[in-house]
Motif scaffolding. Structure first.
Motif, short mmCIF file in Angstrom:
data_model
loop_
_atom_site.label_atom_id
_atom_site.label_comp_id
_atom_site.label_asym_id
_atom_site.label_seq_id
_atom_site.Cartn_x
_atom_site.Cartn_y
_atom_site.Cartn_z
N TYR A 90 0.85 -1.20 0.00
CA TYR A 90 0.00 0.00 0.00
C TYR A 90 0.88 1.24 0.00
N ARG A 91 0.55 2.20 -0.88
CA ARG A 91 1.30 3.45 -0.96
C ARG A 91 0.80 4.50 0.00
N LYS A 92 -0.40 4.30 0.61
CA LYS A 92 -1.02 5.30 1.47
C LYS A 92 -1.39 4.66 2.82
N PRO A 93 -1.42 5.47 3.88
CA PRO A 93 -1.81 4.93 5.19
C PRO A 93 -3.31 4.62 5.27
N SER A 94 -4.13 5.27 4.43
CA SER A 94 -5.56 5.00 4.38
C SER A 94 -6.05 5.40 2.98
N PRO A 95 -7.21 4.90 2.57
CA PRO A 95 -7.69 5.19 1.20
C PRO A 95 -7.83 6.68 0.88
N GLU A 96 -8.19 7.50 1.86
CA GLU A 96 -8.38 8.93 1.59
C GLU A 96 -7.13 9.78 1.83
N ALA A 97 -6.06 9.18 2.34
CA ALA A 97 -4.82 9.92 2.64
C ALA A 97 -3.94 10.06 1.40
N ASP A 98 -2.95 10.95 1.50
CA ASP A 98 -1.96 11.11 0.43
C ASP A 98 -0.96 9.97 0.49
N VAL A 99 -0.26 9.74 -0.64
CA VAL A 99 0.76 8.69 -0.70
C VAL A 99 1.94 9.08 0.18
N PHE A 100 2.68 8.07 0.65
CA PHE A 100 3.86 8.33 1.48
C PHE A 100 4.95 9.04 0.68
N CYS A 101 5.14 8.64 -0.60
CA CYS A 101 6.17 9.26 -1.44
C CYS A 101 5.79 9.11 -2.91
N ALA A 109 16.57 9.07 5.79
CA ALA A 109 16.69 7.79 6.48
C ALA A 109 15.63 7.70 7.58
N GLY A 110 14.93 6.57 7.66
CA GLY A 110 13.89 6.38 8.66
C GLY A 110 12.50 6.80 8.22
N GLN A 111 12.39 7.42 7.05
CA GLN A 111 11.08 7.86 6.56
C GLN A 111 10.31 6.66 6.01
N VAL A 112 9.00 6.64 6.28
CA VAL A 112 8.14 5.55 5.79
C VAL A 112 7.89 5.72 4.30
N LEU A 113 8.11 4.63 3.54
CA LEU A 113 7.89 4.65 2.09
C LEU A 113 6.54 4.04 1.72
N CYS A 114 6.10 3.03 2.49
CA CYS A 114 4.87 2.32 2.16
C CYS A 114 4.48 1.43 3.33
N LEU A 115 3.37 0.74 3.16
CA LEU A 115 2.92 -0.27 4.12
C LEU A 115 2.84 -1.60 3.40
N VAL A 116 3.17 -2.68 4.11
CA VAL A 116 2.93 -4.02 3.59
C VAL A 116 2.07 -4.72 4.64
N GLU A 117 0.86 -5.07 4.22
CA GLU A 117 -0.08 -5.71 5.13
C GLU A 117 0.06 -7.22 5.03
N GLU A 126 10.41 1.37 6.03
CA GLU A 126 11.19 2.60 6.11
C GLU A 126 12.46 2.48 5.27
N VAL A 127 12.92 3.62 4.77
CA VAL A 127 14.17 3.65 4.02
C VAL A 127 15.32 3.76 5.03
N GLU A 128 16.43 3.09 4.74
CA GLU A 128 17.55 3.06 5.67
C GLU A 128 18.60 4.12 5.39
N PHE A 129 18.44 4.88 4.30
CA PHE A 129 19.42 5.89 3.91
C PHE A 129 18.71 6.98 3.12
N LYS A 130 19.35 8.15 3.03
CA LYS A 130 18.79 9.26 2.25
C LYS A 130 18.89 8.91 0.77
N CYS A 131 17.78 9.10 0.05
CA CYS A 131 17.76 8.74 -1.36
C CYS A 131 16.67 9.49 -2.11
N LYS A 132 16.69 9.33 -3.42
CA LYS A 132 15.67 9.91 -4.30
C LYS A 132 14.89 8.75 -4.92
#
Length: 156
Positions: A90-101, A109-117, A126-132
């Motif tokens: 899942y790219r979003k925390p909920s259906p009506e929310a914006d995507v994580f990225c 580093a440490g920012q949430v990219l997605c959810l896997v249920e 979460e990403v382990e390093f700064k990236c694009k």
């Protein structure tokens, strides 16, 4: 066993940490074995008594295709962020929310990219390093396997 029942059983096994499953009943035998390379499912049904002129029915075999190798062919310039578990992406925390990225976003580093249920548990990836973010490989609500590429990123 009907095909829809077999598909449900395969999904149940792939959504858990089970690596091998055997079931035998009066209806038939089922053997499912999973590994890091591919999944193989064998199902056989008992052969009914046939007229002497008719040849016996062959055993039914269902073989699941291994995950696509296209995801493995990653440009060496980019790094793949794989799924640490089997589940639903899942790219979003909920259906009506914006995507994580989004593609082009720079993430820390440490920012949430997605959810896997998996089994009704939502796991933050979460990403382990700064990236694009260069590419988002999976579609929203798509099933993912362990080690399957979710994102292609350029390390900063």
């Amino acid at each position: 066993m009907e095909l829809k029942d077999l598909k449900s059983l395969i999904k149940l096994v792939t959504d858990t940490d089970i690596t091998e499953f055997n079931m035998e009943s009066a209806v038939g035998k089922i053997h499912i074995k999973r590994g890091p390379d591919k999944e193989i499912v064998y199902a056989s049904a008992p052969v009914a008594a046939a007229p002497a002129a008719a040849p016996p029915a062959p055993a039914q075999t269902v073989v699941a295709q291994p995950p696509s190798a296209a995801a493995a062919e990653v440009n060496s310039k980019y790094e793949a962020i794989p799924s640490p578990i089997v589940g639903t992406f899942y790219r979003k925390p909920s259906p009506e929310a914006d995507v994580f990225c989004k593609i082009g976003d720079v993430v820390e580093a440490g920012q949430v990219l997605c959810l896997v249920e998996a089994m009704k548990m939502f796991n933050e990836i979460e990403v382990e390093f700064k990236c694009k973010i260069v590419e988002i490989v999976k579609d929203d609500a798509a099933p993912v396997e362990y080690g399957e590429t979710l994102f292609l990123v350029e390390r900063l």
